[in-house]
Each structure stands twice: as structure tokens, then as C-alpha cells.
Write a protein that holds these residues in place. Structure first.
Motif, PDB file in Angstrom:
ATOM      1  N   GLN A   1      -5.727   6.738   1.907  1.00  0.00           N
ATOM      2  CA  GLN A   1      -5.178   6.408   3.217  1.00  0.00           C
ATOM      3  C   GLN A   1      -4.293   7.511   3.821  1.00  0.00           C
ATOM      4  OE1 GLN A   1      -4.644   1.890   1.651  1.00  0.00           O
ATOM      5  NE2 GLN A   1      -3.215   2.464   3.248  1.00  0.00           N
ATOM      6  N   THR A   2      -4.161   8.632   3.138  1.00  0.00           N
ATOM      7  CA  THR A   2      -3.168   9.621   3.569  1.00  0.00           C
ATOM      8  C   THR A   2      -3.820  10.840   4.227  1.00  0.00           C
ATOM      9  OG1 THR A   2      -1.753   8.873   1.781  1.00  0.00           O
ATOM     10  CG2 THR A   2      -1.194  10.996   2.765  1.00  0.00           C
ATOM     11  N   ARG A   3      -3.125  11.391   5.209  1.00  0.00           N
ATOM     12  CA  ARG A   3      -3.533  12.640   5.840  1.00  0.00           C
ATOM     13  C   ARG A   3      -2.390  13.640   5.671  1.00  0.00           C
ATOM     14  NH1 ARG A   3      -6.898   9.542   5.664  1.00  0.00           N
ATOM     15  NH2 ARG A   3      -8.529   8.981   7.136  1.00  0.00           N
TER      16      ARG A   3
ATOM     17  N   PHE B   1       2.023   7.033  -2.813  1.00  0.00           N
ATOM     18  CA  PHE B   1       2.258   7.678  -4.117  1.00  0.00           C
ATOM     19  C   PHE B   1       0.939   8.003  -4.816  1.00  0.00           C
ATOM     20  CE2 PHE B   1       6.595   5.422  -4.283  1.00  0.00           C
ATOM     21  CZ  PHE B   1       7.221   6.547  -3.765  1.00  0.00           C
ATOM     22  N   ILE B   2      -0.005   7.065  -4.763  1.00  0.00           N
ATOM     23  CA  ILE B   2      -1.302   7.296  -5.424  1.00  0.00           C
ATOM     24  C   ILE B   2      -2.024   8.477  -4.770  1.00  0.00           C
ATOM     25  CG2 ILE B   2      -3.600   6.302  -5.845  1.00  0.00           C
ATOM     26  CD1 ILE B   2      -2.206   3.530  -5.948  1.00  0.00           C
ATOM     27  N   ASP B   3      -2.060   8.479  -3.428  1.00  0.00           N
ATOM     28  CA  ASP B   3      -2.798   9.510  -2.690  1.00  0.00           C
ATOM     29  C   ASP B   3      -2.208  10.905  -2.899  1.00  0.00           C
ATOM     30  OD1 ASP B   3      -4.425   7.565  -1.736  1.00  0.00           O
ATOM     31  OD2 ASP B   3      -3.636   7.549   0.307  1.00  0.00           O
ATOM     32  N   THR B   4      -0.879  10.997  -2.834  1.00  0.00           N
ATOM     33  CA  THR B   4      -0.236  12.310  -2.896  1.00  0.00           C
ATOM     34  C   THR B   4       0.029  12.748  -4.332  1.00  0.00           C
ATOM     35  OG1 THR B   4       1.932  11.270  -2.697  1.00  0.00           O
ATOM     36  CG2 THR B   4       0.925  12.065  -0.658  1.00  0.00           C
ATOM     37  N   GLY B   5      -0.046  11.820  -5.268  1.00  0.00           N
ATOM     38  CA  GLY B   5       0.278  12.150  -6.652  1.00  0.00           C
ATOM     39  C   GLY B   5       1.772  12.335  -6.871  1.00  0.00           C
ATOM     40  N   ARG B   6       2.548  11.998  -5.861  1.00  0.00           N
ATOM     41  CA  ARG B   6       3.997  12.156  -5.991  1.00  0.00           C
ATOM     42  C   ARG B   6       4.606  10.928  -6.661  1.00  0.00           C
ATOM     43  NH1 ARG B   6       5.266  14.414   0.077  1.00  0.00           N
ATOM     44  NH2 ARG B   6       4.570  16.548  -0.309  1.00  0.00           N
ATOM     45  N   THR B   7       5.828  11.107  -7.146  1.00  0.00           N
ATOM     46  CA  THR B   7       6.581   9.950  -7.645  1.00  0.00           C
ATOM     47  C   THR B   7       7.797   9.792  -6.744  1.00  0.00           C
ATOM     48  OG1 THR B   7       7.954  11.298  -9.084  1.00  0.00           O
ATOM     49  CG2 THR B   7       5.912  10.402 -10.034  1.00  0.00           C
ATOM     50  N   ILE B   8       8.550   8.752  -6.982  1.00  0.00           N
ATOM     51  CA  ILE B   8       9.729   8.501  -6.157  1.00  0.00           C
ATOM     52  C   ILE B   8      10.734   9.648  -6.266  1.00  0.00           C
ATOM     53  CG2 ILE B   8      10.760   7.080  -7.984  1.00  0.00           C
ATOM     54  CD1 ILE B   8      11.257   6.696  -4.179  1.00  0.00           C
ATOM     55  N   ASP B   9      10.688  10.387  -7.390  1.00  0.00           N
ATOM     56  CA  ASP B   9      11.653  11.480  -7.582  1.00  0.00           C
ATOM     57  C   ASP B   9      11.559  12.540  -6.500  1.00  0.00           C
ATOM     58  OD1 ASP B   9      12.554  10.258  -9.859  1.00  0.00           O
ATOM     59  OD2 ASP B   9      11.032  11.236 -11.119  1.00  0.00           O
TER      60      ASP B   9
ATOM     61  N   LEU C   1       6.766  -3.821  -5.732  1.00  0.00           N
ATOM     62  CA  LEU C   1       6.579  -2.458  -6.227  1.00  0.00           C
ATOM     63  C   LEU C   1       6.910  -2.362  -7.717  1.00  0.00           C
ATOM     64  CD1 LEU C   1       7.905  -0.562  -3.112  1.00  0.00           C
ATOM     65  CD2 LEU C   1       5.677  -0.201  -4.160  1.00  0.00           C
ATOM     66  N   ILE C   2       7.979  -3.025  -8.141  1.00  0.00           N
ATOM     67  CA  ILE C   2       8.348  -3.009  -9.558  1.00  0.00           C
ATOM     68  C   ILE C   2       7.228  -3.643 -10.388  1.00  0.00           C
ATOM     69  CG2 ILE C   2       9.920  -4.016 -11.281  1.00  0.00           C
ATOM     70  CD1 ILE C   2      12.187  -3.569  -9.228  1.00  0.00           C
ATOM     71  N   ASN C   3       6.696  -4.771  -9.890  1.00  0.00           N
ATOM     72  CA  ASN C   3       5.608  -5.430 -10.613  1.00  0.00           C
ATOM     73  C   ASN C   3       4.387  -4.529 -10.755  1.00  0.00           C
ATOM     74  OD1 ASN C   3       7.154  -7.686 -10.839  1.00  0.00           O
ATOM     75  ND2 ASN C   3       6.174  -8.800  -9.148  1.00  0.00           N
ATOM     76  N   ASN C   4       4.252  -3.561  -9.862  1.00  0.00           N
ATOM     77  CA  ASN C   4       3.118  -2.643  -9.928  1.00  0.00           C
ATOM     78  C   ASN C   4       3.488  -1.303 -10.548  1.00  0.00           C
ATOM     79  OD1 ASN C   4       0.588  -3.824  -8.466  1.00  0.00           O
ATOM     80  ND2 ASN C   4       2.375  -4.522  -7.331  1.00  0.00           N
ATOM     81  N   GLY C   5       4.674  -1.242 -11.116  1.00  0.00           N
ATOM     82  CA  GLY C   5       5.069  -0.046 -11.840  1.00  0.00           C
ATOM     83  C   GLY C   5       5.754   1.034 -11.021  1.00  0.00           C
ATOM     84  N   TYR C   6       6.216   0.688  -9.813  1.00  0.00           N
ATOM     85  CA  TYR C   6       6.929   1.677  -9.005  1.00  0.00           C
ATOM     86  C   TYR C   6       8.335   1.150  -8.716  1.00  0.00           C
ATOM     87  CZ  TYR C   6       2.287   3.536  -8.082  1.00  0.00           C
ATOM     88  OH  TYR C   6       1.029   4.066  -8.218  1.00  0.00           O
ATOM     89  N   ASP C   7       9.316   1.688  -9.390  1.00  0.00           N
ATOM     90  CA  ASP C   7      10.683   1.237  -9.146  1.00  0.00           C
ATOM     91  C   ASP C   7      11.375   2.216  -8.194  1.00  0.00           C
ATOM     92  OD1 ASP C   7      13.187   0.255  -9.071  1.00  0.00           O
ATOM     93  OD2 ASP C   7      13.497   0.204 -11.244  1.00  0.00           O
ATOM     94  N   ILE C   8      11.491   1.824  -6.924  1.00  0.00           N
ATOM     95  CA  ILE C   8      12.100   2.735  -5.946  1.00  0.00           C
ATOM     96  C   ILE C   8      13.443   2.182  -5.464  1.00  0.00           C
ATOM     97  CG2 ILE C   8       9.839   3.559  -5.181  1.00  0.00           C
ATOM     98  CD1 ILE C   8      10.336   1.971  -2.561  1.00  0.00           C
TER      99      ILE C   8
ATOM    100  N   VAL D   1      12.131  12.680   3.174  1.00  0.00           N
ATOM    101  CA  VAL D   1      12.255  11.260   3.512  1.00  0.00           C
ATOM    102  C   VAL D   1      10.871  10.647   3.716  1.00  0.00           C
ATOM    103  CG1 VAL D   1      13.146   9.608   5.201  1.00  0.00           C
ATOM    104  CG2 VAL D   1      14.494  11.637   4.611  1.00  0.00           C
ATOM    105  N   LEU D   2      10.687   9.460   3.145  1.00  0.00           N
ATOM    106  CA  LEU D   2       9.476   8.686   3.435  1.00  0.00           C
ATOM    107  C   LEU D   2       9.891   7.545   4.361  1.00  0.00           C
ATOM    108  CD1 LEU D   2       6.430   8.306   2.772  1.00  0.00           C
ATOM    109  CD2 LEU D   2       7.135   6.715   0.975  1.00  0.00           C
ATOM    110  N   GLY D   3       9.466   7.637   5.616  1.00  0.00           N
ATOM    111  CA  GLY D   3       9.779   6.581   6.581  1.00  0.00           C
ATOM    112  C   GLY D   3       8.601   5.628   6.675  1.00  0.00           C
ATOM    113  N   VAL D   4       8.882   4.348   6.616  1.00  0.00           N
ATOM    114  CA  VAL D   4       7.805   3.359   6.619  1.00  0.00           C
ATOM    115  C   VAL D   4       8.060   2.325   7.717  1.00  0.00           C
ATOM    116  CG1 VAL D   4       6.473   1.744   5.219  1.00  0.00           C
ATOM    117  CG2 VAL D   4       7.673   3.638   4.106  1.00  0.00           C
TER     118      VAL D   4
END
Lengths: 337, 149
Positions: free
Chosen positions: A10-12, A220-228, A250-257, A305-308
Motif C-alpha cells: 500500500q505504500t508509495r 511497517f510491513i511495506d517499508t521494512g521499518r520498525t517503530i524505532d 497493534l500490540i496484539n499483532n506484534g507492533y508495540d508503538i 514523523v509518521l502522520g496518520v
């Protein structure tokens, strides 16, 4: 064949990241008295803004904010290739009338409260695609116009539930450019419409949280980045409980942000301002992004910054007919210039 | 996120219910009791006053309702009634004052759309259903009474 600027699902990414050249914000009195009051350019104390109706007031705020954004950059309206804007009112009348008055080629958008982020993503694509040098974007909402369209007359005596949110009165404009000084937009993750069966039009945070979590996860999946990688993840208008819900999904899916996540709707009002779960409306993410966030990035407090932007896709008709309220969220990566 | 949608919906509903704040029932009930009681008390004072002025019970009742409706409309127009209702809840919605508020607030709101299609058409947006079903149930009860008394 995969589009050359597409990564993942989904990312460009942008080859020459478009620049956020200038921003301007106008808000109502309640927002002006909130914790971010000092970050806005203009505070109006009259909810009618000297106009005959609240709709006209909303339109005027949008027009002034967009004009102010252009003036700040030293450009004139003639330099603008496209105007992208939207609002919450039926047939996006605030944006349409603003476009009539500004006389700039106009693409009207509706992403509910995610409209500013939708505009940023599309504006950046227009510029990086070579179709525009300057794009003017904007979004607005007004407590009174939203209340009467979606809920009750303003003076109607009702008790709002604790999880209800308060529509932000305000408008924001932003000029995106191919080059120049300022923060840049490097990626955009366009969200899918997500529907997990929520039906309560008073609980929009719960309707939007799954969409926000979905878009963040795919980013995160598309870019391969982590929250760090990010200093801050800022969502549009999930409110106190919607933010909590998005965090939990997100925590339930393994992403703790949790440590980096804030929400514009939570930031804009103080608890004692009686806004319950926080702000909402197109203006919520728009004025916080163009005001507070923009200034914090300029000051160097945040670099990545990730703005959503988040939106609840309901209409008064759909809720009365018992339809679910699906949500949408668009993410944009803003990096200090 | 790989589970079937129906299961995700069920799980999510559980999560939403867990996080959603409970309404402060005791505070709301107390508020409704105090404000609803206060309105009733004012009504009783008015009724006694009008009767003291020599009106019959029926006429005094009508005068009391009219006065309460006037006061509620005035407070709605001044932007005070909704502030009271925030604490009063059902106590301010159920009495006749709530009915007045539900008619004056759309009247004010839709003034911008003109007198006929604005005020005229929207005046009963909220009060309309109350009237329709109120009159309908009165008719139903009367019908039952007629046949089974």
C-alpha cells in the motif's frame, strides 16, 4: 509489472520528496483556549465569524487559512497548479465555495476526518509525478455545522456519552512544493476501508481504530521499518479510547508503538474543557498537523514523523439505516528538511 | 489479522466493550432526580400561585404548562438550557420543558434555511416522533377502553 514508485502493498515512495513550504491555521475559541492554543495563527471568538450561517463561517475559515498559507510562502494563487481540499459537509460545500473564490484548478476530496492526509498523499504524488510544481491543500470543520448535520441541533439539551468526541472548529491550509526549504514528505501509505462492525455514531474512535492500526501495520510491513525509525506516530482523531484501541490491536499483532503514539484529538483539548474523549473532525488533524506538528519539526524536536489521518465513513442516512461505520486511515512520512 | 473477519469482529467488539467508559449511572440518576424534581417543584409553585389568583384547577394547570414552556424556550434561546441538560439528563428532557427545548432548538438552528422549509419543516424533527407515537398510543388505549370496559 509493479509501479516503479510502489513499495510493498500500500505504500508509495517519492523520488524527489515534496516539501511542505508553508502552513496556516485558524481555530475557534474553544480550540484557542486548549493546550495547543499558542500554536495556531488565528483564533476566532465568534462562532458565526461575522457571517449569517455557521456554514458560511466554516467556508470563510478555510478560505482565509488557505490564502494565508499561500501568502506565507511568498507565492501568489496564480502559481498554484492544483488545489486539493475537502470538509465534512454534504457535497463538500466549504471546499467547493472556497475553490470558486480562489479560482485555482480544484480537485475536491472526501476522506471524512482524514481529508488533510489524503490531500497530502495525493498532492505529493502530483508533484513527484511531475504534474505540479505547487499544490495547495486544505481541510476544515465546524462544531455547529457538524453537530447539526450528524447529530442534534446545538441548543438541544442532550447528555453526551463519555466516549463522544468534540468536532474541532477550524481550518488549515498547506502549500506543497517540488523544492524549497521545509520538511519533506518521503512516503505515503494509502489505507484500505476497514469495517469491524462498529455501529455507534457517538463512538467514532472505535470505528476508526482498526483502520489506523491496519495502515500503520502495512506501513511497517511495506517499508521494512520498525517503530524505532520514528520519533513520533501521530494519529488524526482517534480520541482517548480510540487511541487505546489502536494501540491494543497493534500490540496484539506484534507492533508495540505505545511510547511514540500520540493523537491530535487527545492533544487539542484539555480534560477540563468538557470535550470528553477529545477532538474530531477534518480540522482536528489538519490544524494540529499544520500548527503544532509543523512547528515542532521546524524546531527540531521531531525528525522522523509518521502522520496518520483517520476518518469515520458514516453519513446520517447510513447510521439511521443500520449500516456499520467503516474507517479509513492514510499515513504520510514527514521528515525534517 | 489473518483470522476470518467474523471472528475479528467479535474479538474487536469485546475489546471495545472492555475499553469503553461506563456512564456514571449514580451521578446521572442523581442529576436527573435533582433537576427533574426542581422543575416539578417550580411547576407546583406556579400551580399553587395561579390557583391562589382564583384560576380553576384546569386553568391553573394550563397556565403552569404555558409558563414552564415559556421559561424553557427562553433558556434555550439564551443558550442555557443545554448547559443545564448536560447535568440534568432525563430530568430535563422528560418534563414539558424538554419538549419546549426540542422545538425551539431546531427552530433556531434551521432559521438559516428560511421560514418555510427551514423553521417550518424542521420544527418537529425531534418533537415529531413524540407527538406521533404519543397520539397513536392514546388512540390505541382509547380503542381498547371502548371495547373492553
Amino acid at each position: 509489472m509493479v509501479a516503479p514508485k510502489k513499495i510493498g502493498v500500500q505504500t508509495r515512495w517519492f523520488q524527489n520528496p515534496p516539501v511542505i513550504l508553508g502552513c496556516a491555521t485558524i481555530v475557534g475559541e474553544k480550540e484557542g483556549m486548549g493546550p495547543l492554543g499558542h500554536t495556531f495563527d488565528k483564533i476566532i471568538t465568534d462562532s458565526h465569524y461575522h457571517e449569517k450561517s455557521w456554514e458560511k463561517a466554516e467556508q470563510r475559515m478555510l478560505q482565509e487559512a488557505m490564502q494565508m498559507a499561500v501568502e506565507r510562502t511568498g507565492l501568489s494563487l496564480k502559481d498554484i497548479d492544483f488545489m486539493l481540499a475537502g470538509d465534512l459537509l454534504n457535497q463538500i460545500i466549504s471546499a467547493n465555495y472556497t475553490a470558486r473564490n480562489l479560482e485555482v484548478p480544484f480537485i475536491g476530496l472526501y476522506g471524512a476526518c482524514s481529508t488533510l492526509y489524503e490531500s497530502m498523499a495525493l498532492g505529493a504524488m502530483l508533484i513527484d509525478g511531475g504534474y505540479a510544481e505547487y499544490v495547495l491543500i486544505g481541510a476544515c470543520s465546524h462544531y455547529a455545522t457538524a453537530e447539526r448535520q450528524y447529530r442534534f441541533p446545538v441548543e438541544q439539551g442532550t447528555q453526551r456519552p463519555l466516549y463522544a468526541q468534540w468536532t474541532v472548529t477550524g481550518a488549515a491550509g498547506m502549500v506543497l512544493a517540488r523544492q524549497g526549504p521545509g520538511p519533506v514528505i518521503t512516503h505515503a501509505t494509502i489505507g484500505k476501508v476497514v469495517d469491524l462492525g462498529q455501529q455507534d455514531p457517538m463512538n467514532m474512535g472505535a470505528a476508526m481504530a482498526p483502520a489506523a492500526a491496519d495502515t500503520i501495520m502495512y506501513h511497517f510491513i511495506d517499508t521494512g521499518r520498525t517503530i524505532d525509525y520514528y520519533d513520533l506516530v501521530i494519529t488524526g482523531d482517534l480520541g482517548t479510547y480510540g487511541k487505546e484501541l489502536a494501540q491494543r490491536i497493534l500490540i496484539n499483532n506484534g507492533y508495540d508503538i505505545t511510547s511514540r503514539l500520540v493523537d491530535c484529538g487527545v492533544l487539542i483539548y484539555a480534560p477540563e474543557q468538557d470535550a470528553h474523549a477529545g477532538g474530531s473532525g477534518c480540522a482536528c488533524s489538519a490544524v494540529v498537523t499544520c500548527g503544532y506538528l509543523q512547528q515542532e519539526i521546524q524546531k527540531g524536536h521531531y525528525r522522523h514523523v509518521l502522520g496518520v489521518g483517520t476518518g469515520a465513513l458514516l453519513s446520517p442516512c447510513s447510521s439511521l439505516q443500520g449500516e456499520n461505520i467503516p474507517g479509513i486511515a492514510h499515513a504520510v512520512v514527514i521528515e525534517a528538511g | 489479522m489473518t483470522q476470518p473477519l467474523e471472528i475479528r469482529k467479535k474479538q474487536y467488539k469485546k475489546l471495545v466493550d472492555e475499553i469503553k467508559p461506563r456512564p456514571p449511572l449514580v451521578r446521572n440518576t442523581l442529576g436527573a432526580f435533582i433537576f427533574g424534581g426542581l422543575i416539578a417543584l417550580i411547576g407546583q409553585f406556579l400551580l399553587n400561585f395561579f390557583q391562589g389568583q382564583g384560576l380553576s384547577v384546569n386553568d391553573a394547570g394550563a397556565a403552569t404548562s404555558t409558563t414552564l414552556v415559556f421559561l424553557a424556550s427562553l433558556l434555550t434561546g439564551l443558550g442555557i438550557y443545554d448547559e443545564i441538560a448536560k447535568y440534568g439528563g432525563a430530568g430535563t428532557i422528560v418534563p414539558i420543558t424538554g419538549f419546549a427545548n426540542s422545538m425551539v432548538s431546531p427552530a433556531m438552528e434551521y432559521r438559516a434555511e428560511g421560514l418555510v422549509l427551514g423553521v417550518g419543516a424542521r420544527l418537529f424533527t425531534i418533537a415529531g416522533p413524540v407527538l406521533v407515537f404519543g397520539i397513536f398510543s392514546a388512540w390505541l388505549v382509547a380503542l381498547l377502553y371502548y371495547f373492553f370496559r
